[in-house]
Motif scaffolding. Structure first.
Motif, PDB file in Angstrom:
ATOM      1  N   GLU A 141      38.618  42.784  32.155  1.00  0.00           N
ATOM      2  CA  GLU A 141      38.302  42.182  33.340  1.00  0.00           C
ATOM      3  C   GLU A 141      38.445  42.891  34.690  1.00  0.00           C
ATOM      4  O   GLU A 141      38.524  42.177  35.850  1.00  0.00           O
ATOM      5  CB  GLU A 141      39.416  40.838  33.204  1.00  0.00           C
ATOM      6  CG  GLU A 141      39.201  40.197  32.027  1.00  0.00           C
ATOM      7  CD  GLU A 141      40.112  38.927  32.059  1.00  0.00           C
ATOM      8  OE1 GLU A 141      40.981  38.848  33.003  1.00  0.00           O
ATOM      9  OE2 GLU A 141      39.991  38.198  30.818  1.00  0.00           O
ATOM     10  N   GLN A 144      35.917  42.178  37.472  1.00  0.00           N
ATOM     11  CA  GLN A 144      35.323  40.908  37.702  1.00  0.00           C
ATOM     12  C   GLN A 144      35.990  40.116  38.655  1.00  0.00           C
ATOM     13  O   GLN A 144      36.427  38.796  38.498  1.00  0.00           O
ATOM     14  CB  GLN A 144      35.423  40.327  36.383  1.00  0.00           C
ATOM     15  CG  GLN A 144      34.810  40.786  35.282  1.00  0.00           C
ATOM     16  CD  GLN A 144      34.984  39.989  33.798  1.00  0.00           C
ATOM     17  OE1 GLN A 144      35.483  38.884  33.776  1.00  0.00           O
ATOM     18  NE2 GLN A 144      34.745  40.522  32.689  1.00  0.00           N
ATOM     19  N   THR A 146      39.219  40.341  39.568  1.00  0.00           N
ATOM     20  CA  THR A 146      40.272  39.725  39.294  1.00  0.00           C
ATOM     21  C   THR A 146      41.644  40.396  39.910  1.00  0.00           C
ATOM     22  O   THR A 146      42.634  39.738  39.811  1.00  0.00           O
ATOM     23  CB  THR A 146      40.620  40.177  37.757  1.00  0.00           C
ATOM     24  OG1 THR A 146      40.492  41.333  37.299  1.00  0.00           O
ATOM     25  CG2 THR A 146      39.619  39.032  36.963  1.00  0.00           C
ATOM     26  N   PRO A 164      44.310  43.624  35.425  1.00  0.00           N
ATOM     27  CA  PRO A 164      44.571  42.380  34.815  1.00  0.00           C
ATOM     28  C   PRO A 164      44.551  42.099  33.162  1.00  0.00           C
ATOM     29  O   PRO A 164      43.815  41.851  32.542  1.00  0.00           O
ATOM     30  CB  PRO A 164      42.649  41.929  35.100  1.00  0.00           C
ATOM     31  CG  PRO A 164      42.122  43.164  34.857  1.00  0.00           C
ATOM     32  CD  PRO A 164      43.104  44.413  35.457  1.00  0.00           C
ATOM     33  N   THR A 364      44.967  35.123  37.523  1.00  0.00           N
ATOM     34  CA  THR A 364      43.626  36.394  37.131  1.00  0.00           C
ATOM     35  C   THR A 364      42.530  35.610  36.643  1.00  0.00           C
ATOM     36  O   THR A 364      41.197  35.796  36.988  1.00  0.00           O
ATOM     37  CB  THR A 364      44.358  37.363  36.198  1.00  0.00           C
ATOM     38  OG1 THR A 364      45.420  37.814  36.744  1.00  0.00           O
ATOM     39  CG2 THR A 364      43.290  38.256  35.705  1.00  0.00           C
ATOM     40  N   VAL A 365      42.769  34.530  35.756  1.00  0.00           N
ATOM     41  CA  VAL A 365      41.830  33.745  35.137  1.00  0.00           C
ATOM     42  C   VAL A 365      40.704  33.069  36.074  1.00  0.00           C
ATOM     43  O   VAL A 365      39.829  32.980  36.175  1.00  0.00           O
ATOM     44  CB  VAL A 365      42.185  32.844  34.286  1.00  0.00           C
ATOM     45  CG1 VAL A 365      41.003  32.103  33.536  1.00  0.00           C
ATOM     46  CG2 VAL A 365      42.733  33.939  32.921  1.00  0.00           C
ATOM     47  N   ARG A 367      40.729  33.612  39.582  1.00  0.00           N
ATOM     48  CA  ARG A 367      40.029  34.789  40.271  1.00  0.00           C
ATOM     49  C   ARG A 367      38.594  35.199  39.458  1.00  0.00           C
ATOM     50  O   ARG A 367      37.692  35.358  40.122  1.00  0.00           O
ATOM     51  CB  ARG A 367      40.717  35.875  40.609  1.00  0.00           C
ATOM     52  CG  ARG A 367      41.959  35.718  41.592  1.00  0.00           C
ATOM     53  CD  ARG A 367      42.529  36.867  41.918  1.00  0.00           C
ATOM     54  NE  ARG A 367      41.858  37.659  42.800  1.00  0.00           N
ATOM     55  CZ  ARG A 367      42.298  38.724  43.556  1.00  0.00           C
ATOM     56  NH1 ARG A 367      43.685  38.915  43.390  1.00  0.00           N
ATOM     57  NH2 ARG A 367      41.621  39.845  44.212  1.00  0.00           N
ATOM     58  N   ARG A 368      38.883  35.269  38.165  1.00  0.00           N
ATOM     59  CA  ARG A 368      37.605  35.832  37.438  1.00  0.00           C
ATOM     60  C   ARG A 368      36.675  34.751  37.322  1.00  0.00           C
ATOM     61  O   ARG A 368      35.510  34.987  37.585  1.00  0.00           O
ATOM     62  CB  ARG A 368      38.056  36.116  35.863  1.00  0.00           C
ATOM     63  CG  ARG A 368      37.080  36.871  34.986  1.00  0.00           C
ATOM     64  CD  ARG A 368      37.657  36.711  33.842  1.00  0.00           C
ATOM     65  NE  ARG A 368      37.329  35.457  33.218  1.00  0.00           N
ATOM     66  CZ  ARG A 368      38.337  34.769  31.762  1.00  0.00           C
ATOM     67  NH1 ARG A 368      38.942  35.770  31.232  1.00  0.00           N
ATOM     68  NH2 ARG A 368      38.068  33.669  31.429  1.00  0.00           N
TER      69      ARG A 368
END
Length: 749
Positions: A141, A144, A146, A164, A364-365, A367-368
């Motif tokens: 990731e 992406q 993150t 990430p 992180t998720v 932001r992704r």
């Protein structure tokens, strides 16, 4: 703190204390944050993070060909990590060693070290490397949106501040580091177990306790697969506090009559273990083992063979002894000290660590998803413009052909944005087909559905949690494996006593006048007939067993002891006791005794005093000995006399002037040490004239004693002592003529 005072344009003045404090603090913070401690997010130190990122930039994925390690190291130190190439390469090698990392990040080709010597790896110009499949969980990731990107050391490139990580790598591979004033020791864990604990926390973050998490993560999982023998209570306390010790024990099995060690504690060298066992064999402290072999190979990474002396050896007892005396059992330190999301180091318990990582994963998720949502919205915006163009394709073509500046005309005519107009102008002629219009409409429908899905997840914490859980379970299924280190509660290993390791055989301990000692096998040896060094001769001997402790008494009344089997063989001339002990310079060894600890002996000085004591009172580990018998000034010690347990035992004392006294042994007190009580009376005038006690021995009914006067002796049986009967501390009666200059007493054989 005083202010800095400018001195000139290019100089400043400040107190040395202020400068030193600031410089040391800067250094300490650098070591803590940028060198020694891993981050809770990706579980990596800066050098490890830069190595993984540089390898990904070089295209060294798990599906690519291996590339020279020197190339990777060159990129790392040249672009991101301006430090020594050897230190950087060593960090990369560590991540490639399957016996160091539970889930290696680097796939090495060539000599990357061995469990015997992890630092025996080949130079980086000889080895090749690429990323391992597991490293994808750290990099998948990365592009992406993150993570944050920061300038490299010279500001010419960007590097990720963190990777990430899709899994809690900080626990899976662990790590060690020593900073300024703090250290970290995180053991590796099993991926499936840690993911299971994370899911438990996602489902019930507030109600879940550390004890409940330990149902999923019962203990570390070391790559070598040793047994973990710490108790459940100790392990729970370890995870509740974040620090403690984990006892590991080697795994072994019996193959025929041989013992095969198949797994060793984490980071224990097989060569060192064999060296420790061989050292005991050479010191004659392990007679149960006759041979050692290392049969480790690629198929059997750990295979140490221990050959017992015979099938009568208790293998369980032998291994218990080896666990207690070698690195076959070893404790691993655990200290969950990591850099948190707030940038501060700290020791965390298991729950705090996983909660913080899950927060990192949630960020992180999020932001992704936001990054992907922006991409989807931008693409939908362009697709809307393209569809308008297809609906009015003839007019669009006409504008493009006739207008000098078609972009503003298109924007005004169809209400397009600059981005949409630019996308229309960049269309190729081949994309003007009717089929392309259908593709665009299909892509728009798919993106609309994806946009709604992403927005729904971002608006619902429960859906976001469900997504994180599903991704964790997916990665656990892909990269997880079974536990290698089994939990087996065992009591602490106990080393066998030295006497238990030695076969019990009859021996005769022989002491010479110059203090040389040796031990002859059996009780048939005649010590007087042995060979002695020039100027030396026989002094004393004692019969016992090889497992018993031999005790020696010097002229100052100090005792010394050692196990009989440690003495040199009587085939040699022996060795001086001064090589084993440290007596005073004026002391001379006078006597020897051997027997069971509860056996009793008579100790006396030629001043006429003595007492009975147990042999264990003479035992000591001190090289300087132990004061046992208080010897009056001008007196000397007499040979230690064994005491029989016969109720009718009689003590016989004789003086140098021929006085002999006999009485029951029960009249002599039993003491732990001291001067003792008077055994026979020597009047003051006689003492001044030089009369002393020549000897004191104990005889049982049926035994005889010999009264020596030079080379002549008089045999007295137990019944014969009636002629010299009296009470303790009396003068006694004169011996017959010819025996009135007594030199010593002894038991008749």
């Amino acid at each position: 703190m005083s202010e800095i005072k400018p001195v000139s344009g290019d100089f400043e003045q400040q107190p040395l204390r202020t400068y030193a404090e600031r410089a040391y603090l800067d250094y300490a913070m650098y070591v803590v944050l940028d060198r020694a401690l891993p981050h809770v997010g990706d579980g990596l130190k800066p050098v490890q993070r830069r190595i993984v990122y540089a390898m990904s930039e070089l295209g060294l994925s798990a599906a690519s060909k291996h590339k020279k390690s020197a190339r990777t190291v060159g990129d790392v130190i040249g672009k991101f990590h301006p430090h020594g190439d050897s230190a950087c390469y060593e960090a990369m090698v560590l991540m490639a060693q399957p016996f160091s990392y539970r889930y290696p990040l680097v796939d090495g080709q060539g000599n990357f070290g061995s469990p015997d010597d992890p630092k025996s790896f080949a130079a980086m110009r000889y080895t090749e490397s690429r990323l391992a499949p597991y490293a994808k969980t750290l990099l998948a990731e990365l592009g992406q949106g993150t993570v944050e990107w920061v300038p490299n050391f010279d500001g010419t490139l960007k590097e990720p501040k963190l990777l990430p990580a899709r899994l809690p790598n900080v626990l899976l591979n662990g790590g060690q580091g020593i900073a300024v004033g703090m250290a970290t020791d995180i053991p590796p864990h099993n991926l499936r177990e840690v993911v299971s604990a994370c899911i438990r926390l996602l489902e019930a973050p507030k109600r879940t306790t550390v004890a409940e998490l330990c149902e999923h993560v019962p203990a570390p999982d070391f790559p070598g697969g040793p047994e973990i023998v710490s108790s459940r209570e100790d392990l729970l306390n370890l995870y509740e506090t974040g620090s403690g010790g984990i006892r590991q024990r080697a795994k072994w099995e019996k193959e025929g009559e041989e013992v095969i060690v198949t797994a060793l504690p984490h980071q224990v060298s097989p060569a060192k273990v064999l060296e420790q066992i061989a050292g005991q064999m050479q010191a004659k402290k392990l007679p149960w083992v006759t041979d050692l072999r290392d049969e480790s190979d690629h198929e059997h990474p750990t295979r140490l063979v221990i050959v017992p002396r015979s099938n009568r050896v208790d293998v369980d007892q032998l291994m218990d002894h080896l666990f207690a005396t070698t690195d076959l059992e070893k404790s691993a330190r655990m200290n969950l000290n990591v850099i948190g999301l707030d940038g501060r180091p700290g020791v965390r318990n298991l729950k705090d660590l996983l909660v913080e990582w899950l927060e990192f994963r949630r960020r992180t998720v999020t932001r992704r998803l936001e990054f992907r949502l922006d991409q989807v919205v931008d693409r939908l915006h362009i697709l809307d413009g393209l569809l308008i163009a297809y609906l009015n394709i003839d007019e669009v073509i006409h504008i493009i052909r006739t207008e000098d500046e078609p972009k503003p005309v298109l924007m005004e005519r169809f209400g397009l944005t600059g981005t949409q107009a630019e996308a229309i102008l960049e269309l190729k002629l081949r994309h003007l087909a009717k089929l392309e219009e259908m593709k665009i409409q299909g892509e728009k429908d798919e993106l609309e559905a994806e946009r709604k899905q992403i927005e729904a997840i971002l608006e619902s914490p429960k859906k976001l949690t469900r997504l994180i859980r599903d991704e964790l379970m997916e990665d656990a299924e892909k990269y997880g494996d079974e536990r290698r280190s089994q939990l087996v509660e065992r009591s602490a290993a106990q080393a066998l006593k030295e006497t238990d390791l030695v076969p019990s055989e009859p021996v005769t301990v022989v002491l010479s006048e110059n203090g040389w000692v040796r031990a002859a096998k059996g009780h048939d040896t005649k010590p007087e007939e042995l060979n002695y060094r020039a100027g030396d001769e026989f002094l004393a001997a004692a019969r016992g067993r090889s497992t018993q402790t031999a005790c020696f008494l010097d002229s100052n009344g100090r005792s010394y002891s050692l196990i009989a089997h440690e003495l040199p063989s009587a085939r040699s001339l022996g060795e001086p006791l001064t090589g084993r002990f440290s007596p005073k310079s004026d002391a001379v060894f006078k006597s020897v005794a051997i027997g069971a600890p509860e056996d009793r002996v008579l100790m006396a000085s030629d001043a006429g005093y003595g007492f009975v004591t147990q042999l264990e009172n003479l035992h000591t580990r001190q090289k300087a000995g132990k004061q046992m018998l208080t010897v009056p000034a001008g007196s000397d010690v007499l040979p230690i006399a064994p005491v029989t347990e016969d109720e009718e035992a009689v003590i016989v004392c004789a003086t140098t002037e021929g006085y002999l006294l006999a009485y029951y042994l029960s009249e002599v007190p039993e003491l732990a040490k001291g001067k003792g009580n008077k055994l026979i009376n020597i009047p003051p005038k006689a003492k001044k004239a030089g009369e002393k006690m020549a000897g004191a021995i104990v005889i049982a009914a049926g035994e005889d004693c010999l009264v020596w006067a030079g080379q002549r002796y008089l045999r007295l049986g137990w019944a014969d002592t009636e002629n010299y009967w009296g009470e303790r501390a009396q003068r006694g009666r004169k011996l017959p003529r010819g025996f009135q200059k007594v030199t010593r007493l002894s038991l008749a054989e």
